[in-house]
Motif scaffolding. Structure first.
Motif, short mmCIF file in Angstrom:
data_model
loop_
_atom_site.label_atom_id
_atom_site.label_comp_id
_atom_site.label_asym_id
_atom_site.label_seq_id
_atom_site.Cartn_x
_atom_site.Cartn_y
_atom_site.Cartn_z
N LEU A 107 0.87 -1.18 0.00
CA LEU A 107 0.00 0.00 0.00
C LEU A 107 0.90 1.22 0.00
O LEU A 107 1.82 1.32 0.82
CB LEU A 107 -0.90 0.03 1.25
N ASN A 108 0.63 2.13 -0.92
CA ASN A 108 1.51 3.27 -1.08
C ASN A 108 0.68 4.56 -1.03
O ASN A 108 -0.13 4.79 -1.92
CB ASN A 108 2.23 3.13 -2.42
N LYS A 109 0.85 5.33 0.04
CA LYS A 109 0.13 6.62 0.20
C LYS A 109 -1.36 6.46 -0.09
O LYS A 109 -1.96 7.22 -0.86
CB LYS A 109 0.71 7.69 -0.73
N LEU A 110 -1.95 5.48 0.54
CA LEU A 110 -3.35 5.15 0.29
C LEU A 110 -4.26 6.12 1.06
O LEU A 110 -4.07 6.33 2.26
CB LEU A 110 -3.60 3.72 0.75
N ASN A 111 -5.22 6.68 0.35
CA ASN A 111 -6.17 7.61 0.98
C ASN A 111 -7.59 7.25 0.59
O ASN A 111 -7.84 6.78 -0.52
CB ASN A 111 -5.90 9.04 0.50
N LYS A 112 -8.52 7.51 1.53
CA LYS A 112 -9.93 7.36 1.21
C LYS A 112 -10.69 8.56 1.78
O LYS A 112 -10.63 8.84 2.99
CB LYS A 112 -10.48 6.08 1.85
#
Ligand code: ATP
Length: 361
Positions: free
Chosen positions: A6-11
Motif C-alpha cells: 500500500l503506497n500513500k493510500l487515501n480514502k
C-alpha cells in the motif's frame, strides 16, 4: 508470490470525511498481518480497498507486484471472510463451498477434491449436507473459511470474522485460523478491534487511529516499545496505567508517590527536570511489597477482582487510580487495605505530555 503493498493510500468519503490517510504498508508474501484500532479508525475501509470493494481516493495498491487500483474484486484473486459469514441460506454447505468454483466453470471432480481438502482441514465432513441455519455460529464461520480455502486465492482478507462468536468460541476459532495459516501459508490481512486477537494472530500488528497508521511491528515490539502513548494504552490488557508525574532529579513524583528513575532513563529525562511527563506502567509490572529501593509507593486498595488464577487490584495512590495485575490468587486482601506497590523500574515508560512520543532511555 503475493506480497501486498500500500503506497500513500487515501480514502475520502465525500468532501468532508477523510477516513484513511496516507497509509504505507508492505505485507510480505505468506505473512499474516492484523490491522487493529478503535471503531472508526479506518481499518475496514483499508481492507475493503485491498479487496476492491471500495474505490480508492488516491495512492496505489499492489498485489503480487501488480497495481490493482482499478481491478474489480473478482480479478484480484483475494478471498474475504466477513463478520456475518455471508453464506447462501438456501444452499447446503457443500453447495456453498462449491459455488465460487462452479461460477468459474471448474470441473465437478476438481471441486469435490477441493472441498474434501477444505473439509479435512476444518472438520466439515459431517456438515456438508446441512443448510447454514442448521449450524452454530462457529460452524458457519468454519464454512465461510472453507469457502475461501477451496478457491485457493493469493490473499485472505478477514473483516472481524470472529466478532459474532462468544468468547470461548472466539478463542477456539483463533487457534483454527492460526493452524490454517500454518497448513496453507497464504498472505493474510485480518481486521479486528480486539487487540488480543491481533496480538495472538498477527506475525505483525498494524495499529491505526483516526485514519493514520500509528505503528507497525511484531506483537512483542508494539508491546515493549510502543511508538506513542496511544499505542501504549491500546496494546496490553489490562491497559497500561498512565500517571502525570513531575521529574525531580533522578526521581519522578506526584503528590501521592515518588519513584526512582532507572539510570537508563535518567539521561533522557534530564531536559524535563522540574517539568511534567506522563509515566506509563503496565499492571503486570507492578507487584505488592517493597521491591527494589526507590521502586515502591503507598496505595489504598479500592477494588479486588478475584480471577481464580490471579487477583486484579484497583488501587489509589494520591489522586491516581493504578491497576495492579498478577497478585497471587491466595493473597488475603480487601478494599480499604493499605499496601505497598512496587514497580519494575526497568519497565517504566515515559511520554512527552505534548507530543505523546516516548522519552526513550
Ligand atoms: P469499525 O470497527 O467500527 O468497523 P473501522 O475502523 O473498521 O471501524 P471503517 O469502517 O473503516 O472503520 O470506517 C472509517 C470511518 O469512515 C468511520 O468514521 C466511518 O463512519 C466512515 N465511513 C465508512 N463508510 C462510509 C461511507 N460509506 N460513507 C461515509 N463515511 C463512511
Amino acid at each position: 508470490m503475493a506480497a501486498i503493498s500500500l503506497n500513500k493510500l487515501n480514502k475520502h468519503y465525500g468532501s468532508l470525511f477523510h477516513a484513511v490517510k496516507d497509509v504505507d504498508l508492505e505485507i510480505a508474501d505468506k505473512e499474516f498481518v492484523a490491522l487493529v484500532g478503535p471503531s472508526g479508525c479506518g481499518k475496514s475501509t483499508t481492507l475493503r480497498m485491498i479487496a476492491g470493494l471500495e474505490d480508492i481516493s488516491s495512492g496505489e495498491i499492489r498485489i503480487g507486484g501488480k497495481i490493482v487500483n482499478h481491478l474489480p474484486p473478482r480479478d484480484r484473486d483475494v478471498a474475504m471472510v466477513f463478520q456475518n459469514y455471508a453464506l447462501y441460506q438456501h444452499m447446503s454447505v457443500y453447495d456453498n463451498l462449491a459455488f465460487g468454483l462452479r461460477n468459474k466453470r471448474v470441473a465437478e471432480t476438481e471441486i469435490r477434491s477441493a472441498i474434501d481438502r477444505a473439509a479435512d482441514i476444518l472438520g466439515l465432513h459431517e456438515l456438508l449436507q446441512r443448510k447454514p441455519k442448521q449450524l452454530s455460529g462457529g460452524q458457519q464461520q468454519r464454512v465461510a473459511l472453507g469457502r475461501c480455502i477451496v478457491r485457493n486465492p493469493q490473499v485472505f482478507l478477514f473483516d472481524e470474522p470472529l466478532s459474532n462468536l462468544d468468547a470461548k468460541l472466539r478463542a477456539r476459532m483463533r487457534i483454527e485460523i492460526k493452524r490454517l495459516h500454518a497448513q496453507i501459508p497464504t498472505t493474510s490481512v485480518f481486521v479486528t478491534h480486539d487487540q488480543i486477537e491481533a496480538m495472538t494472530l498477527g506475525d505483525r500488528v498494524v495499529i491505526m487511529r483516526d485514519g493514520y497508521v500509528q505503528q507497525v511491528g511484531t506483537p512483542l515490539t508494539v508491546y515493549e516499545k510502543p511508538a506513542n502513548k496511544f499505542v501504549a494504552g491500546f496494546i496490553g490488557a489490562p491497559a497500561m496505567n498512565f500517571v502525570d508525574v513531575t521529574v525531580r532529579g533522578d526521581a519522578v513524583e506526584t503528590s501521592g508517590l515518588k519513584i526512582s528513575v532507572n539510570p537508563a532513563y535518567a539521561r533522557a529525562l534530564q531536559p524535563y527536570d522540574g517539568k511534567p511527563v506522563v509515566m506509563g506502567v503496565r499492571p503486570e509490572h507492578l507487584a505488592l511489597g517493597d521491591g527494589a529501593p526507590g521502586s515502591s509507593f503507598d496505595a489504598r486498595v479500592e477494588v479486588v477482582e478475584q480471577l481464580g488464577s490471579e487477583i486484579l487490584l484497583e488501587t489509589r495512590a494520591g489522586a491516581d487510580s493504578i491497576t495492579v495485575a498478577r497478585v497471587p490468587a491466595e493473597t488475603r486482601i480487601a478494599p480499604g487495605d493499605r499496601v505497598k506497590v512496587s514497580s519494575q523500574l526497568s519497565r517504566l515508560h515515559f511520554f512527552d505530555p505534548n507530543t505523546e512520543l516516548p522519552i526513550s532511555g
